[in-house]
Write an enzyme that holds these catalytic residues in place. Structure first.
Site, PDB file in Angstrom:
ATOM      1  N   HIS A  69     -53.053 104.198 145.455  1.00 13.87           N
ATOM      2  CA  HIS A  69     -53.667 102.908 145.753  1.00 13.87           C
ATOM      3  C   HIS A  69     -52.692 102.061 146.552  1.00 13.87           C
ATOM      4  O   HIS A  69     -53.058 101.453 147.554  1.00 13.87           O
ATOM      5  CB  HIS A  69     -54.059 102.201 144.451  1.00 13.87           C
ATOM      6  CG  HIS A  69     -54.726 100.887 144.652  1.00 13.87           C
ATOM      7  ND1 HIS A  69     -55.264 100.154 143.627  1.00 13.87           N
ATOM      8  CD2 HIS A  69     -54.943 100.130 145.777  1.00 13.87           C
ATOM      9  CE1 HIS A  69     -55.776  99.021 144.101  1.00 13.87           C
ATOM     10  NE2 HIS A  69     -55.593  98.986 145.400  1.00 13.87           N
ATOM     11  N   GLU A 111     -53.475  97.753 152.392  1.00 17.14           N
ATOM     12  CA  GLU A 111     -52.244  97.792 151.609  1.00 17.14           C
ATOM     13  C   GLU A 111     -51.040  97.360 152.437  1.00 17.14           C
ATOM     14  O   GLU A 111     -50.127  96.705 151.923  1.00 17.14           O
ATOM     15  CB  GLU A 111     -52.038  99.193 151.032  1.00 17.14           C
ATOM     16  CG  GLU A 111     -53.036  99.552 149.954  1.00 17.14           C
ATOM     17  CD  GLU A 111     -52.966  98.617 148.757  1.00 17.14           C
ATOM     18  OE1 GLU A 111     -51.851  98.455 148.210  1.00 17.14           O
ATOM     19  OE2 GLU A 111     -54.001  98.048 148.379  1.00 17.14           O
ATOM     20  N   HIS A 115     -49.413  94.139 150.864  1.00 15.94           N
ATOM     21  CA  HIS A 115     -48.220  94.492 150.098  1.00 15.94           C
ATOM     22  C   HIS A 115     -47.070  95.000 150.966  1.00 15.94           C
ATOM     23  O   HIS A 115     -45.918  94.627 150.754  1.00 15.94           O
ATOM     24  CB  HIS A 115     -48.572  95.552 149.046  1.00 15.94           C
ATOM     25  CG  HIS A 115     -49.606  95.100 148.065  1.00 15.94           C
ATOM     26  ND1 HIS A 115     -49.337  94.162 147.096  1.00 15.94           N
ATOM     27  CD2 HIS A 115     -50.913  95.454 147.916  1.00 15.94           C
ATOM     28  CE1 HIS A 115     -50.438  93.955 146.370  1.00 15.94           C
ATOM     29  NE2 HIS A 115     -51.408  94.714 146.858  1.00 15.94           N
TER      30      HIS A 115
END
Length: 223
Positions: A69, A111, A115
Site C-alpha cells: 500500500h 502514494e 507520502h
C-alpha cells in the site's frame, strides 16, 4: 446540565485538536522519525470496493495477495503528508517498475504525492526504498495464496509475521481491519529499514477478535 455538557464537549475538542493538527500537518521533506511499511491484503480491497476497485489490481487476470500500500514517513506521534506541492514528476520507467508490488498506476502516484514527498528522496530513490523495504519482510508461506475464505484472529496473523521475521517484536507490527475483513499489516522500520518500535501504530491495531481473509479470485493463478 446543558451548559456542563457543552463545556465538556468543548474541552474534549480542544484536547483532541492539537493531536489531529499534528497528525495532518504538511511537514518538511526528510524530517520524520521512522517509516511504516503498509502491506494490503488485496482480496479484501477488491471485495470491499466492488465495481469501484482498480481493474489492474482486481481483474481476475491479475492476482495479488499482500501488496504494498505504501511506505509512510511517520513521527512518533502523527505523520507528515503532501510535503511538496506540486510533487516532483515520477519518470515513466520508475512508475512501471513498481506495478508488480503496487498494482495500480493511480496508487503509485497517490502514494508518492501524499507520502513519498515527505521522505526527502527523489522519486527513483524513494521507490527503490519501497522495494527494499518490501524485500526486507518475509511474507509467511500461509499467506502467499488463499483459495477459500479463511477466518483468522489479528493475533494469529501477527504471530505468523513475527515467526517469519526474526527481530520483529510485538510493538513493531500492527494488523488492521475493517468491520469484518483483515485489510493490512503495518510494519515499522527505521531509516535503514530495520524493524523498530512504534507504539502509536501498535495502539491503532485491529481489536476485532476474528476477521476474514477473502481468497484470491478463482482462476486467477498465483502472483
Amino acid at each position: 446540565m446543558k451548559l456542563v455538557a457543552a463545556a465538556r464537549l468543548l474541552l474534549a475538542a480542544l484536547t483532541l485538536w492539537p493531536a489531529l493538527a499534528f497528525a495532518q500537518q504538511k511537514g518538511e521533506p526528510g524530517r520524520f522519525d521512522h517509516y511504516v511499511l503498509s502491506l494490503s491484503w488485496s482480496p479484501s480491497y477488491c471485495e470491499a470496493m466492488g465495481p469501484r476497485a482498480e481493474p489492474a489490481q482486481c481483474a481476475t487476470a491479475r492476482p495479488f495477495a499482500f501488496v504494498v500500500h505504501g511506505l509512510w514517513p511517520q513521527y512518533q506521534r502523527g505523520w507528515p503528508e503532501s510535503c511538496q506541492n506540486p510533487a516532483p514528476y515520477v519518470p515513466e520507467p520508475v512508475l512501471r517498475s513498481m506495478l508488480d508490488l503496487m498494482p495500480s498506476r493511480r496508487l503509485v502516484l497517490h502514494e508518492w504525492r501524499k507520502h513519498g514527498t515527505c521522505a526527502g528522496l527523489d522519486p527513483t530513490a524513494y521507490f527503490d526504498k519501497v522495494r527494499r523495504a518490501y524485500q526486507a519482510v518475509t511474507i509467511p508461506e500461509a499467506f502467499h495464496r488463499l483459495d477459500d475464505y479463511t477466518m483468522v484472529s489479528p493475533g494469529e496473523v501477527e504471530a505468523a509475521f513475527r515467526a517469519a521475521n526474526p527481530g520483529l517484536a510485538p510493538d513493531m507490527i500492527a494488523v488492521d481491519c475493517d468491520r469484518r475483513r483483515l485489510t493490512e499489516v503495518r510494519i515499522c522500520m527505521n531509516r535503514q529499514l530495520g524493524f523498530t518500535s512504534c507504539d502509536e501504530v501498535d495502539r491503532r491495531a485491529c481489536r476485532t477478535s476474528r476477521v476474514v481473509m477473502p481468497p484470491l479470485r478463482e482462476g486467477a493463478g498465483q502472483r
